[in-house]
Design an enzyme around this catalytic site. Sequence first.
Site, short mmCIF file in Angstrom:
data_model
loop_
_atom_site.label_atom_id
_atom_site.label_comp_id
_atom_site.label_asym_id
_atom_site.label_seq_id
_atom_site.Cartn_x
_atom_site.Cartn_y
_atom_site.Cartn_z
N VAL A 139 0.84 -1.20 0.00
CA VAL A 139 0.00 0.00 0.00
C VAL A 139 0.87 1.25 0.00
O VAL A 139 0.61 2.21 -0.73
CB VAL A 139 -0.96 0.00 1.20
CG1 VAL A 139 -1.94 1.17 1.09
CG2 VAL A 139 -1.74 -1.31 1.29
N ASP A 140 1.91 1.26 0.82
CA ASP A 140 2.85 2.39 0.82
C ASP A 140 3.45 2.58 -0.57
O ASP A 140 3.48 3.70 -1.11
CB ASP A 140 3.99 2.13 1.81
CG ASP A 140 3.56 2.29 3.26
OD1 ASP A 140 2.49 2.87 3.50
OD2 ASP A 140 4.30 1.82 4.14
#
Length: 297
Positions: A67-68
């Site tokens: 996600v990052d």
Amino acid sequence: MEKLKIGYDVLKEINPRIILSSTSGYGSSGPFAHRAGYDMIVGAEGGLLHVTGERGGGPIRPGLSLVDLGTGLYMQGAIMGALYARERTGVGQKLEGSLFETQVSLLANVGLSWLNTGVEAQRWGTQHPTVVPYDAFEAKDGYFVGGATNDKQFVKLARILGKPELAEDPRFSTNTKRVQHRDEISKIVNELFKKKTIEEWNEAFESSGMPYGGVNSMERVFKHPQSKARNMVVEMPHEAATKGTMSVIGPAIKWSGTPTSIRSKPPLHGEHSDEVLAELGIDEAQRDELRSQGTIK
């Protein structure tokens, strides 16, 4: 986010061509705007952990902070678009992304299935929900990913595995039937894969047109001939390294006309703030003011 908003308004008055990008956990509006952003938490709330894990088992965090990383890649594309828009309009803008919005957008086909048909997603491990067999199978020295994405490939797979009669078995003659008998065919195929090493299976599948590949360790990844051929490891000078250089991962995209290169070490937080803002016409007094507000470091 309020401090960021004030900072952008100040910057925009100084130079309307300013482009400012920001990311947060949940965005600047909505009931969760105040929450801090953490990759695994957003992965849970955004559905990633719901679909990641062994079949019939609990959720598993992916081995990378997807996600990052995804948020950064989305923002990279947005910055390029904003730069192009500025060339046409002469005006910059603020770009805002969040981990939560990134993860929801990445739900892709499983999210669309729920939205349009009400079909709830589930965990499949390395299996495929509609293609069988297609999995990570245990070899002598690790795991080997392979399978058959259609009936013609299953005939090839059975032959490569040394069991051509599998393709004639009425339980496995079509993909629909193999899905129905998923556990039976998976058990048979897994036992067959245990007979050889990853390298032996690579040789057996070579030039077959089939999908296949070993589950590589970091050592195997960076010794992979394709990693070398595509310059995925770059050596660069670094004063902190005992050998005088450090290895970094090369760029994923290759440009034909303006080749990419890694020219400098990763910057520290705020290392180039003065240099960049000075190029934009923001003098030292203005930078000190922005720094006192906490807008820049």
